[in-house]
Design a protein around this motif. Structure first.
Motif, PDB file in Angstrom:
ATOM      1  N   VAL A  60      24.556  46.609  24.745  1.00  0.00           N
ATOM      2  CA  VAL A  60      23.479  46.577  25.731  1.00  0.00           C
ATOM      3  C   VAL A  60      22.162  46.416  24.975  1.00  0.00           C
ATOM      4  O   VAL A  60      21.777  47.299  24.212  1.00  0.00           O
ATOM      5  CB  VAL A  60      23.432  47.845  26.610  1.00  0.00           C
ATOM      6  N   ASP A  61      21.505  45.287  25.153  1.00  0.00           N
ATOM      7  CA  ASP A  61      20.221  45.023  24.511  1.00  0.00           C
ATOM      8  C   ASP A  61      19.122  45.041  25.568  1.00  0.00           C
ATOM      9  O   ASP A  61      19.228  44.376  26.602  1.00  0.00           O
ATOM     10  CB  ASP A  61      20.219  43.652  23.819  1.00  0.00           C
ATOM     11  N   TYR A  62      18.075  45.812  25.311  1.00  0.00           N
ATOM     12  CA  TYR A  62      16.940  45.913  26.216  1.00  0.00           C
ATOM     13  C   TYR A  62      15.704  45.272  25.599  1.00  0.00           C
ATOM     14  O   TYR A  62      15.463  45.392  24.401  1.00  0.00           O
ATOM     15  CB  TYR A  62      16.589  47.379  26.489  1.00  0.00           C
ATOM     16  N   GLU A  63      14.909  44.630  26.433  1.00  0.00           N
ATOM     17  CA  GLU A  63      13.599  44.135  26.038  1.00  0.00           C
ATOM     18  C   GLU A  63      12.637  44.460  27.180  1.00  0.00           C
ATOM     19  O   GLU A  63      12.785  43.953  28.289  1.00  0.00           O
ATOM     20  CB  GLU A  63      13.630  42.630  25.775  1.00  0.00           C
ATOM     21  N   VAL A  64      11.663  45.336  26.910  1.00  0.00           N
ATOM     22  CA  VAL A  64      10.788  45.866  27.955  1.00  0.00           C
ATOM     23  C   VAL A  64       9.339  45.514  27.643  1.00  0.00           C
ATOM     24  O   VAL A  64       8.880  45.691  26.511  1.00  0.00           O
ATOM     25  CB  VAL A  64      10.939  47.398  28.066  1.00  0.00           C
ATOM     26  N   PHE A  65       8.621  45.009  28.647  1.00  0.00           N
ATOM     27  CA  PHE A  65       7.221  44.621  28.492  1.00  0.00           C
ATOM     28  C   PHE A  65       6.356  45.530  29.370  1.00  0.00           C
ATOM     29  O   PHE A  65       6.492  45.509  30.593  1.00  0.00           O
ATOM     30  CB  PHE A  65       7.019  43.159  28.898  1.00  0.00           C
ATOM     31  N   ILE A  66       5.485  46.322  28.740  1.00  0.00           N
ATOM     32  CA  ILE A  66       4.614  47.240  29.457  1.00  0.00           C
ATOM     33  C   ILE A  66       3.174  46.751  29.340  1.00  0.00           C
ATOM     34  O   ILE A  66       2.685  46.482  28.241  1.00  0.00           O
ATOM     35  CB  ILE A  66       4.740  48.670  28.904  1.00  0.00           C
ATOM     36  N   LEU A  71       5.264  48.422  34.255  1.00  0.00           N
ATOM     37  CA  LEU A  71       6.287  47.534  33.718  1.00  0.00           C
ATOM     38  C   LEU A  71       6.030  46.113  34.217  1.00  0.00           C
ATOM     39  O   LEU A  71       5.976  45.870  35.426  1.00  0.00           O
ATOM     40  CB  LEU A  71       7.668  48.009  34.171  1.00  0.00           C
ATOM     41  N   ASN A  72       5.845  45.169  33.288  1.00  0.00           N
ATOM     42  CA  ASN A  72       5.669  43.768  33.653  1.00  0.00           C
ATOM     43  C   ASN A  72       6.989  43.008  33.711  1.00  0.00           C
ATOM     44  O   ASN A  72       7.184  42.164  34.579  1.00  0.00           O
ATOM     45  CB  ASN A  72       4.749  43.062  32.651  1.00  0.00           C
ATOM     46  N   ALA A  73       7.874  43.299  32.771  1.00  0.00           N
ATOM     47  CA  ALA A  73       9.141  42.562  32.712  1.00  0.00           C
ATOM     48  C   ALA A  73      10.182  43.395  31.979  1.00  0.00           C
ATOM     49  O   ALA A  73       9.850  44.255  31.156  1.00  0.00           O
ATOM     50  CB  ALA A  73       8.952  41.221  32.006  1.00  0.00           C
ATOM     51  N   LEU A  74      11.424  43.118  32.298  1.00  0.00           N
ATOM     52  CA  LEU A  74      12.537  43.779  31.625  1.00  0.00           C
ATOM     53  C   LEU A  74      13.703  42.797  31.536  1.00  0.00           C
ATOM     54  O   LEU A  74      14.096  42.196  32.537  1.00  0.00           O
ATOM     55  CB  LEU A  74      12.969  45.041  32.386  1.00  0.00           C
ATOM     56  N   ASN A  75      14.202  42.611  30.329  1.00  0.00           N
ATOM     57  CA  ASN A  75      15.350  41.745  30.098  1.00  0.00           C
ATOM     58  C   ASN A  75      16.491  42.578  29.529  1.00  0.00           C
ATOM     59  O   ASN A  75      16.268  43.493  28.745  1.00  0.00           O
ATOM     60  CB  ASN A  75      15.004  40.620  29.121  1.00  0.00           C
ATOM     61  N   MET A 111      20.350  39.442  32.212  1.00  0.00           N
ATOM     62  CA  MET A 111      19.430  39.673  33.319  1.00  0.00           C
ATOM     63  C   MET A 111      17.991  39.592  32.839  1.00  0.00           C
ATOM     64  O   MET A 111      17.635  40.171  31.816  1.00  0.00           O
ATOM     65  CB  MET A 111      19.674  41.056  33.936  1.00  0.00           C
ATOM     66  N   LYS A 112      17.177  38.867  33.594  1.00  0.00           N
ATOM     67  CA  LYS A 112      15.746  38.782  33.317  1.00  0.00           C
ATOM     68  C   LYS A 112      15.009  39.170  34.595  1.00  0.00           C
ATOM     69  O   LYS A 112      15.297  38.636  35.665  1.00  0.00           O
ATOM     70  CB  LYS A 112      15.349  37.372  32.868  1.00  0.00           C
TER      71      LYS A 112
END
Length: 297
Positions: free
Chosen positions: A224-230, A237-241, A261-262
């Motif tokens: 499970v890889d997370y990429e979070v944009f705050i 939260l602006n974006a989460l992949n 998922m994006k």
């Protein structure tokens, strides 16, 4: 399969991140440098860099999201599910509007399954779960007990940054960067320690009668890889992949699933009650689904 997918989508919502003592490194500027970045531009970029630590960002985001009353989300999701020697590709594009108190949601989803496209318009409120069935051109309603379970699952996830505490114990695993607009938090959650954490998180999020013990014990999150944009200004939260690979046993057969998922989030505190209100036509004419006749589909 129904219980399996409930757990998978429960897992999909266990997404937010925690605190650290390092400041964010700038993202790689190599491509920009190749284009001959001027000294003035480099200075301007430097001035935009923040000295906040990940712990600071966590605290500020947690505080900012206490006041979130509504928001919108767009999600693009690609899934590949393999079971019993058969593989299915599922692509979904979802537009959602949320109001957090009382929890209400309007969702428009376009789903393509093995080349067949279907559009689904649905509402989830205290009045129940309503869905427009396009092939029969009619509104349908889930039984009260089942819609109540879905509402219970959704209430805990109706704030996109509402689970900031979830991954505190893995603080040293984070990669923390920044660009001009966002703090960027990434985590590669693989290995036994994350597998147990993710299963425990899913189990805690689901109603008790959806927590099939055999299914939970046979489930394994391989990656499970997370990429979070705050957002640097609002701390929303602006974006989460997310990229996920998991496997489980369903009726003595192995099922493997891959998901990419994006998602993006916007219009914080701008969604109105009317945007998530169940249409009068649905309230008056929806037919309740008989789950026994439907065979639990």
């Amino acid at each position: 399969m129904k219980k399996t997918m409930s757990i998978i989508f429960g897992a999909m919502l266990m997404l937010m991140l925690a605190a650290c003592s390092q400041t964010a490194d700038p993202v790689d500027k190599k491509d920009e440098s190749k284009q001959g970045t001027s000294a003035e531009k480099e200075k301007a970029n430097k001035e935009k860099e923040s000295e906040l630590t990940l712990e600071d960002v966590f605290k500020k985001s947690e505080e900012a999201n206490k006041d979130v009353k509504s928001f919108k989300a767009k999600i693009s999701m690609k899934q590949a599910v393999e079971a019993a020697g058969e593989k299915q590709d599922i692509n979904s594009d979802i537009d959602m509007a949320f109001v957090t108190e009382p929890m209400a949601m309007h969702q428009k989803m376009t789903m393509t399954l093995d080349g067949q496209k279907q559009e689904i318009n649905s509402y989830l409120t205290k009045d129940g779960f309503y869905m427009y069935e396009p092939t029969q051109k009619m509104w349908m309603k889930l039984p009260e007990e089942l819609s109540g379970q879905i509402l219970q699952m959704s209430e805990g996830q109706s704030n996109p940054s509402g689970q900031l505490d979830q991954l505190k114990e893995f603080v040293n695993e984070f990669d923390f960067k920044q660009d001009d607009k966002n703090y960027i938090l990434t985590l590669k959650a693989d290995g036994d320690k994350f597998d147990k954490f993710l299963k425990d998180s899913v189990k805690d999020a689901l109603p008790s009668d959806m927590q099939a013990e055999g299914l939970m014990s046979g489930m394994k999150f391989n990656k499970v890889d997370y990429e979070v944009f705050i957002d640097k200004e609002t701390f929303y939260l602006n974006a989460l992949n997310m990229v996920m690979e998991m496997s489980t046993d369903v009726e003595d057969q192995k099922m493997n699933m891959q998901m990419d998922m994006k998602s993006t989030y916007s219009d914080y505190n701008a969604v109105k009650d009317k945007d998530v209100e169940v249409p009068k036509e649905a309230l008056e004419n929806a037919q309740e689904i008989d789950m026994n006749q439907a065979g639990g589909q």
